[in-house]
Design an enzyme around this catalytic site. Structure first.
Site, PDB file in Angstrom:
ATOM      1  N   ARG A  40      11.624  -1.575  -8.384  1.00 14.90           N
ATOM      2  CA  ARG A  40      10.600  -1.044  -7.471  1.00 14.90           C
ATOM      3  C   ARG A  40       9.851   0.130  -8.100  1.00 14.90           C
ATOM      4  O   ARG A  40       8.777   0.507  -7.670  1.00 14.90           O
ATOM      5  CB  ARG A  40      11.217  -0.651  -6.121  1.00 14.90           C
ATOM      6  CG  ARG A  40      10.226  -0.055  -5.125  1.00 14.90           C
ATOM      7  CD  ARG A  40      10.641  -0.189  -3.655  1.00 14.90           C
ATOM      8  NE  ARG A  40      12.047   0.116  -3.450  1.00 14.90           N
ATOM      9  CZ  ARG A  40      12.552   1.369  -3.425  1.00 14.90           C
ATOM     10  NH1 ARG A  40      11.783   2.402  -3.572  1.00 14.90           N
ATOM     11  NH2 ARG A  40      13.844   1.539  -3.223  1.00 14.90           N
ATOM     12  N   TYR A  92     -16.263  -3.741   3.131  1.00 13.91           N
ATOM     13  CA  TYR A  92     -15.193  -4.705   3.328  1.00 13.91           C
ATOM     14  C   TYR A  92     -14.517  -4.487   4.687  1.00 13.91           C
ATOM     15  O   TYR A  92     -14.123  -3.380   5.037  1.00 13.91           O
ATOM     16  CB  TYR A  92     -14.175  -4.594   2.185  1.00 13.91           C
ATOM     17  CG  TYR A  92     -13.029  -5.537   2.399  1.00 13.91           C
ATOM     18  CD1 TYR A  92     -13.236  -6.906   2.455  1.00 13.91           C
ATOM     19  CD2 TYR A  92     -11.740  -5.052   2.589  1.00 13.91           C
ATOM     20  CE1 TYR A  92     -12.191  -7.768   2.687  1.00 13.91           C
ATOM     21  CE2 TYR A  92     -10.687  -5.922   2.815  1.00 13.91           C
ATOM     22  CZ  TYR A  92     -10.922  -7.278   2.866  1.00 13.91           C
ATOM     23  OH  TYR A  92      -9.891  -8.139   3.107  1.00 13.91           O
ATOM     24  N   ASP A 166     -14.767   1.241  -4.414  1.00 14.54           N
ATOM     25  CA  ASP A 166     -14.199  -0.102  -4.443  1.00 14.54           C
ATOM     26  C   ASP A 166     -15.092  -0.939  -5.355  1.00 14.54           C
ATOM     27  O   ASP A 166     -16.240  -1.223  -5.021  1.00 14.54           O
ATOM     28  CB  ASP A 166     -14.162  -0.665  -3.013  1.00 14.54           C
ATOM     29  CG  ASP A 166     -13.504  -2.038  -2.943  1.00 14.54           C
ATOM     30  OD1 ASP A 166     -13.612  -2.811  -3.921  1.00 14.54           O
ATOM     31  OD2 ASP A 166     -12.916  -2.362  -1.892  1.00 14.54           O
ATOM     32  N   LYS A 191      -9.632 -11.134  -6.308  1.00 15.77           N
ATOM     33  CA  LYS A 191     -10.957 -11.746  -6.444  1.00 15.77           C
ATOM     34  C   LYS A 191     -11.259 -12.082  -7.906  1.00 15.77           C
ATOM     35  O   LYS A 191     -10.588 -12.938  -8.455  1.00 15.77           O
ATOM     36  CB  LYS A 191     -12.008 -10.823  -5.814  1.00 15.77           C
ATOM     37  CG  LYS A 191     -11.605 -10.247  -4.441  1.00 15.77           C
ATOM     38  CD  LYS A 191     -11.537 -11.286  -3.348  1.00 15.77           C
ATOM     39  CE  LYS A 191     -10.803 -10.799  -2.109  1.00 15.77           C
ATOM     40  NZ  LYS A 191     -11.315  -9.577  -1.502  1.00 15.77           N
TER      41      LYS A 191
END
Ligand SMILES: *Cc1c(COP(=O)(O)O)cnc(C)c1O
Length: 377
Positions: A40, A92, A166, A191
């Site tokens: 982790r 978004y 972004d 994407k």
């Protein structure tokens, strides 16, 4: 080195006998005495991807998350309670949703503005209370408008606010926000970076190494880690981003040009077609208009018209998201909270199919869906 070369070479393991790319290292636990102890905290496959994206964006480091949304949440979670955030009114859906939720719950004081209006952003940064963070998207999703990134980053800096961009739609091969004055870059690697519609992953890149460390600590603390397979596939996608994007962008530009002359299309939105301010900004801060466009059909009856267009498609896939090898078309009004003012807004992500085949499908679907409706009405 040119970015296309960096996209292929960054993060490559050095030394004789090394693999050309870091393989997926499936491990929750590492033997004591090495760099990594527990899965982790860190993973060599994540590191290869993070090194590559940091090199492409020009940051000091990057942190990979389980999705773009987890990356966004990690950045916002770093703000003290009550911080003031200026964000995009058009942007978004997931980001706006998260900002709305944090604002409603009292964690953040959020003001949404039109980020293409530089004076409006300046005013929001100044008052009623000094802003702590400016969240930007350019091109905006789904309207594909261009914000003046250098001017906005400078305004935020002099107001004492951190700027986040972004960069999902442009990708680092078309726009590098850190070079334009931003402090942090967020990606949905789901994407274009992943590029094959088969993974979810998010990335944050920062100039300041302390911010990178803080984000990594937050990832460890919240457990918002990416899967090892996803990180491996995202890096594999990044290796071919330049050729994919160049081809998809050429297709998007051609489809945008033809759609804007189509009698059944009300309006086309594509940065490469827009004139005026958008064109000046595009030239000043990007290396190209990208591979996403949107167009409007059906006027006030746009939702039904858009649904008929989707139903008529035979090659283009009716689906959301963007940046895959497949050309997709999405009727945005289907998603709660998205642009109620533009019912027939369809967002197209250009893929890698032949442009003539795509045009034939698009033109045939528009005529089948909209001409029949015209006669029926
Ligand atoms: C999809 C997307 C996100 C969210 O990313 P996920 O990987 O779906 O969580 C964030 N920003 C933009 C611009 C996006 O298109």
């Amino acid at each position: 080195m040119q970015r296309a070369t960096t996209a292929v070479t960054a993060g490559r393991p050095p030394g004789p006998g090394a693999t050309l790319n870091t393989p997926p290292v499936f491990a929750s636990t590492f033997r004591d005495g090495g760099e990594t102890g527990y899965g982790r905290h860190d993973n060599p496959t994540w590191q290869a991807l993070e090194t590559s994206i940091a090199a492409l964006e020009g940051g000091s480091g990057a942190v990979a998350f389980g999705s773009g949304q987890a990356a966004t949440a990690a950045v916002l979670a770093g703000l003290p309670v009550g911080s003031r955030v200026v964000g995009p009114a058009v942007g978004y859906l997931g980001t706006r949703g998260l900002l709305g939720e944090l604002s409603a719950g009292g964690a953040l004081d959020v003001e949404l503005v039109d980020v293409t209006d530089t004076d409006a952003v300046r005013a929001a940064l100044a008052g009623p209370r000094r802003a702590d963070l400016l969240w930007l998207e350019s091109p905006t999703n789904p309207l594909l408008e261009i914000a003046d990134l250098p001017a906005l980053c400078a305004a935020a800096r002099s107001a004492g606010a951190v700027t986040v961009v972004d960069n999902t739609i442009a990708t680092p091969l078309r726009q590098r926000p850190l070079e334009l004055g931003a402090d942090l870059v967020v990606h949905s690697a789901t994407k274009f970076i992943g590029g094959h519609s088969d993974l979810l992953l998010g990335l944050v890149v920062a100039t300041d190494p302390q911010r990178v460390d803080a984000l990594r600590a937050r990832r460890t603390g919240t457990g918002a880690v990416p899967g090892v397979s996803e990180a491996y596939l995202a890096l594999r996608g990044l290796r071919t981003l330049d050729v994919r994007l160049t081809r998809a962008e050429a297709t998007a530009a051609e489809l945008a040009r033809r759609l804007s002359a189509h009698p059944l299309v009300d309006r086309v939105r594509y940065p490469g077609l827009a004139g005026g301010l958008s064109a000046d900004r595009l030239a000043a801060q990007t290396d190209g208009p990208g591979a996403v466009l949107a167009f409007e059909v059906g006027g006030a009856d746009g939702r039904a018209a858009g649904e008929r267009v989707l139903a008529a498609l035979r090659l283009i896939v009716a689906a959301t998201s963007f940046g895959g090898v497949e050309t997709t078309l999405d009727l945005r009004i289907r998603w709660a909270g998205e642009d109620p003012g533009r019912p027939g807004l369809l967002r197209l992500s250009a893929g890698l199919e032949d442009v003539e085949d795509l045009w034939e499908d698009l033109d045939t679907s528009l005529r089948a869906a909209l001409t029949r409706a015209g006669t029926a009405a």
